[in-house]
Scaffold this motif. Structure first.
Motif, PDB file in Angstrom:
ATOM      1  N   GLU A   1       0.847  -1.200   0.000  1.00 38.56           N
ATOM      2  CA  GLU A   1       0.000   0.000   0.000  1.00 38.56           C
ATOM      3  C   GLU A   1       0.886   1.255   0.000  1.00 38.56           C
ATOM      4  O   GLU A   1       1.780   1.387   0.831  1.00 38.56           O
ATOM      5  CB  GLU A   1      -0.925  -0.043   1.232  1.00 38.56           C
ATOM      6  N   ALA A   2       0.589   2.163  -0.919  1.00 41.06           N
ATOM      7  CA  ALA A   2       1.399   3.378  -1.045  1.00 41.06           C
ATOM      8  C   ALA A   2       1.252   4.296   0.162  1.00 41.06           C
ATOM      9  O   ALA A   2       2.190   4.987   0.551  1.00 41.06           O
ATOM     10  CB  ALA A   2       0.996   4.118  -2.316  1.00 41.06           C
TER      11      ALA A   2
ATOM     12  N   ARG B   1     -12.635   0.429   5.594  1.00 43.14           N
ATOM     13  CA  ARG B   1     -11.232   0.112   5.307  1.00 43.14           C
ATOM     14  C   ARG B   1     -10.480  -0.208   6.606  1.00 43.14           C
ATOM     15  O   ARG B   1      -9.705  -1.162   6.667  1.00 43.14           O
ATOM     16  CB  ARG B   1     -10.602   1.302   4.577  1.00 43.14           C
TER      17      ARG B   1
ATOM     18  N   PRO C   1       5.287  -0.318  -6.053  1.00 42.86           N
ATOM     19  CA  PRO C   1       6.148  -1.028  -7.000  1.00 42.86           C
ATOM     20  C   PRO C   1       6.789  -0.060  -7.996  1.00 42.86           C
ATOM     21  O   PRO C   1       6.161   0.924  -8.393  1.00 42.86           O
ATOM     22  CB  PRO C   1       5.188  -1.964  -7.735  1.00 42.86           C
TER      23      PRO C   1
ATOM     24  N   ILE D   1     -20.768  15.862  -2.934  1.00 45.21           N
ATOM     25  CA  ILE D   1     -21.202  15.079  -1.763  1.00 45.21           C
ATOM     26  C   ILE D   1     -21.282  16.045  -0.595  1.00 45.21           C
ATOM     27  O   ILE D   1     -20.320  16.773  -0.334  1.00 45.21           O
ATOM     28  CB  ILE D   1     -20.176  13.978  -1.447  1.00 45.21           C
TER      29      ILE D   1
HETATM   30  C1  LIG Z   1     -19.013   9.984  -5.685  1.00 49.47           C
HETATM   31  C2  LIG Z   1     -18.867   8.495  -5.518  1.00 49.47           C
HETATM   32  C3  LIG Z   1     -19.788   7.792  -4.749  1.00 49.47           C
HETATM   33  C4  LIG Z   1     -19.696   6.382  -4.643  1.00 49.47           C
HETATM   34  N1  LIG Z   1     -20.633   5.703  -3.899  1.00 49.47           N
HETATM   35  C5  LIG Z   1     -20.590   4.341  -3.845  1.00 49.47           C
HETATM   36  C6  LIG Z   1     -21.576   3.574  -3.106  1.00 49.47           C
HETATM   37  O1  LIG Z   1     -22.503   4.105  -2.501  1.00 49.47           O
HETATM   38  N2  LIG Z   1     -21.468   2.215  -3.129  1.00 49.47           N
HETATM   39  C7  LIG Z   1     -20.477   1.562  -3.804  1.00 49.47           C
HETATM   40  O2  LIG Z   1     -20.475   0.313  -3.817  1.00 49.47           O
HETATM   41  N3  LIG Z   1     -19.517   2.256  -4.464  1.00 49.47           N
HETATM   42  C8  LIG Z   1     -19.536   3.626  -4.506  1.00 49.47           C
HETATM   43  N4  LIG Z   1     -18.562   4.313  -5.185  1.00 49.47           N
HETATM   44  C9  LIG Z   1     -17.448   3.579  -5.801  1.00 49.47           C
HETATM   45  C10 LIG Z   1     -16.404   3.159  -4.762  1.00 49.47           C
HETATM   46  O3  LIG Z   1     -16.021   4.272  -3.972  1.00 49.47           O
HETATM   47  C11 LIG Z   1     -15.184   2.567  -5.479  1.00 49.47           C
HETATM   48  O4  LIG Z   1     -15.615   1.586  -6.385  1.00 49.47           O
HETATM   49  C12 LIG Z   1     -14.220   1.925  -4.465  1.00 49.47           C
HETATM   50  O5  LIG Z   1     -13.742   2.883  -3.551  1.00 49.47           O
HETATM   51  C13 LIG Z   1     -13.030   1.290  -5.184  1.00 49.47           C
HETATM   52  O6  LIG Z   1     -12.183   0.678  -4.231  1.00 49.47           O
HETATM   53  P1  LIG Z   1     -10.748   0.129  -4.645  1.00 49.47           P
HETATM   54  O7  LIG Z   1     -10.191  -0.469  -3.387  1.00 49.47           O
HETATM   55  O8  LIG Z   1     -10.868  -0.704  -5.874  1.00 49.47           O
HETATM   56  O9  LIG Z   1      -9.908   1.410  -5.097  1.00 49.47           O
HETATM   57  P2  LIG Z   1      -9.423   2.666  -4.242  1.00 49.47           P
HETATM   58  O10 LIG Z   1     -10.432   3.034  -3.209  1.00 49.47           O
HETATM   59  O11 LIG Z   1      -9.044   3.706  -5.255  1.00 49.47           O
HETATM   60  O12 LIG Z   1      -8.127   2.144  -3.462  1.00 49.47           O
HETATM   61  C14 LIG Z   1      -6.878   2.024  -4.076  1.00 49.47           C
HETATM   62  C15 LIG Z   1      -5.784   1.881  -3.015  1.00 49.47           C
HETATM   63  O13 LIG Z   1      -4.537   1.645  -3.687  1.00 49.47           O
HETATM   64  C16 LIG Z   1      -3.531   2.499  -3.158  1.00 49.47           C
HETATM   65  N5  LIG Z   1      -2.570   2.758  -4.241  1.00 49.47           N
HETATM   66  C17 LIG Z   1      -2.714   3.553  -5.330  1.00 49.47           C
HETATM   67  N6  LIG Z   1      -1.636   3.513  -6.110  1.00 49.47           N
HETATM   68  C18 LIG Z   1      -0.768   2.645  -5.521  1.00 49.47           C
HETATM   69  C19 LIG Z   1       0.521   2.164  -5.848  1.00 49.47           C
HETATM   70  N7  LIG Z   1       1.156   2.565  -6.966  1.00 49.47           N
HETATM   71  N8  LIG Z   1       1.116   1.287  -5.017  1.00 49.47           N
HETATM   72  C20 LIG Z   1       0.497   0.861  -3.886  1.00 49.47           C
HETATM   73  N9  LIG Z   1      -0.741   1.285  -3.531  1.00 49.47           N
HETATM   74  C21 LIG Z   1      -1.360   2.160  -4.328  1.00 49.47           C
HETATM   75  C22 LIG Z   1      -4.286   3.741  -2.699  1.00 49.47           C
HETATM   76  O14 LIG Z   1      -3.535   4.426  -1.698  1.00 49.47           O
HETATM   77  C23 LIG Z   1      -5.584   3.122  -2.165  1.00 49.47           C
HETATM   78  O15 LIG Z   1      -5.457   2.727  -0.806  1.00 49.47           O
HETATM   79  C24 LIG Z   1     -18.641   5.699  -5.306  1.00 49.47           C
HETATM   80  C25 LIG Z   1     -17.696   6.418  -6.063  1.00 49.47           C
HETATM   81  C26 LIG Z   1     -17.812   7.809  -6.182  1.00 49.47           C
HETATM   82  C27 LIG Z   1     -16.809   8.578  -7.035  1.00 49.47           C
END
Ligand SMILES: Cc1cc2nc3c(=O)[nH]c(=O)nc-3n(C[C@H](O)[C@H](O)[C@H](O)COP(=O)(O)OP(=O)(O)OC[C@H]3O[C@@H](n4cnc5c(N)ncnc54)[C@H](O)[C@@H]3O)c2cc1C
Length: 391
Positions: A34-35, A115, A136, A190
């Motif tokens: 995790e970054a 989280r 990475p 929001i």
């Molecule tokens: C306005 C809005 C409202 C939403 N409401 C909903 C809802 O009500 N219900 C729902 O199901 N979804 C909702 N979503 C969608 C939801 O927020 C996302 O689908 C979800 O947060 C994605 O999670 P993720 O873990 O895939 O990615 P992310 O949350 O983007 O997490 C990525 C992680 O990777 C880390 N990272 C990034 N780059 C690197 C790297 N190079 N090396 C190591 N680590 C790295 C980051 O620090 C982060 O911790 C909403 C989205 C938006 C924009």
């Protein structure tokens, strides 16, 4: 120094952390890179702006890894009804959990709370190692291993590399997987508010030509409002002082919202759709927003990502138990085959809602008639509810 793992996950957001927990529970050796820093415990009573609706399938996943019980009850808001209607419409569609024999549809929980609970569940799993504040800088897929070099000098190897770092995934880019992106030319504002009325068991959405207006309930007279619209108008609303924003919402939002006591915070996000052309490459697999970003109007982005976790964890647990190659096509290929059509179906549904309700007069009338018709077709409604719940 090289370190060996079954699976290396890059990205410890909600989806990456959930996958680490699901695989950790199945006794796989997992590295989570995790970054940022590890999430801090949530010990204040301030509601965060990022909130997600967790459907029942997502909730069950969190229960199975021991994270659900780590979410304090006062930070989860279960909801029993969903209402949707068009501003010029002929009626509303109401979905009730009771009509399909359920107590509720799921719960609204702040992202940082979800989280943190997932990361806290990893503490009990010595077979999961977390590498924080590390990213990475290179990856190499060999015949039977994948090699990952981190910016802190560590070298990790594993059978499978998972890209879970969200929409801007570098794992995906380095694996040569391209994405298709559609910009909706919309932003979502929001706004966390304190409401005069209690309406904690319902979530509603009204469609307007500019974009939807939604109310997501939080506990104790709190709500998260989502106001989609033209980027310039959204920026102007975002820049208003609290009192002007409060009175603007009272004027522009449906009367069902009732009066607002206070505006507690606001932030806006661009809205886009993004889909990776493939979910897999040699010893690489994508999950969550790294694979797909959908319009948030149906609140399904995270639920889709957690469904990826459920399916991938099942495939990998099977391969592990049968001494099969975790990064082999038999495991990750089947994951992609199962998940891609599901994501495409959700993308098509959200796309239809977006286009119909922000389209011309004729389209909106058709959409409105569609909502009114859905209200009169209980079986169709039940089918839609089960799909959205992931059950
Ligand atoms: C306005 C809005 C409202 C939403 N409401 C909903 C809802 O009500 N219900 C729902 O199901 N979804 C909702 N979503 C969608 C939801 O927020 C996302 O689908 C979800 O947060 C994605 O999670 P993720 O873990 O895939 O990615 P992310 O949350 O983007 O997490 C990525 C992680 O990777 C880390 N990272 C990034 N780059 C690197 C790297 N190079 N090396 C190591 N680590 C790295 C980051 O620090 C982060 O911790 C909403 C989205 C938006 C924009």
């Amino acid at each position: 120094m090289r370190e060996y793992f079954d699976v290396i996950i890059v990205g410890g957001g909600m989806v990456g952390a959930a996958l680490a927990a699901a695989l950790g529970k199945d006794r796989l050796q997992v590295a989570l890179v995790e970054a940022g820093e590890a999430p801090a415990p949530v010990d204040d009573d301030r509601f965060d702006l990022r909130v997600s609706s967790l459907n029942l399938a997502s909730q069950r996943l969190l229960e199975s890894v021991g994270a659900w019980s780590l979410i304090p009850e006062e930070r989860r808001c279960p909801f029993r009804h969903i209402l949707a209607w068009d501003i010029q419409g002929q009626g509303e569609t109401r979905f009730s959990a009771e009509s399909i024999g359920l107590e509720n549809f799921g719960s609204f929980v702040e992202n940082r709370v979800i989280r943190h609970a997932l990361w806290a569940s990893l503490v009990e799993m010595p077979n999961v190692e977390c590498f924080c504040e590390a990213a990475p800088i290179a990856q190499l897929s060999g015949r039977d291993r994948v090699l990952l070099e981190l910016d802190n000098g560590r070298l990790l190897t594993g059978s499978l590399l998972v890209g879970a770092e969200g929409a801007g995934s570098r794992v995906r880019e380095r694996a040569g997987i391209r994405v298709d992106v559609t910009d909706y030319h919309q932003r979502a504002l929001i706004i966390n508010v304190q409401t005069a009325l209690p309406q904690q068991d319902v979530s509603w959405q009204r469609f307007t030509p500019e974009g939807p207006q939604a109310m997501l309930p939080l506990t104790g007279h709190h709500a998260s409002l989502v106001w989609y619209g033209d980027p310039e108008k959204v920026r102007a609303r975002e820049a208003m002082d609290d009192e002007t924003l409060r009175t603007t919402i009272e004027k522009e939002f449906p009367s069902r919202l009732g009066g607002l006591e206070r505006v507690l915070g606001r932030a806006s996000f661009p809205i886009k759709r993004q889909h990776a052309r493939r979910y897999t490459a040699s010893r690489v697999v994508l999950v969550g927003d790294a694979a797909h970003v959908v319009h948030p109007l149906a609140g399904q982005g995270l639920n889709l990502g957690l469904q990826d976790v459920i399916t991938l964890a099942e495939r990998l647990a099977y391969a592990h138990a049968h001494n099969k190659d975790l990064g082999g096509l038999a495991s990750i290929g089947r994951y992609a085959l199962e998940r891609r059509p599901q994501t495409l179906a959700m993308m098509a549904a959200t796309e239809t809602f977006h286009r119909v309700f922000t389209g011309g007069e004729g389209l909106r009338s058709a959409g409105s008639a569609g909502l009114a018709l859905a209200e009169r077709l209980p079986q169709a409604k039940q089918w839609m509810m089960r799909r959205a719940l992931g059950i």
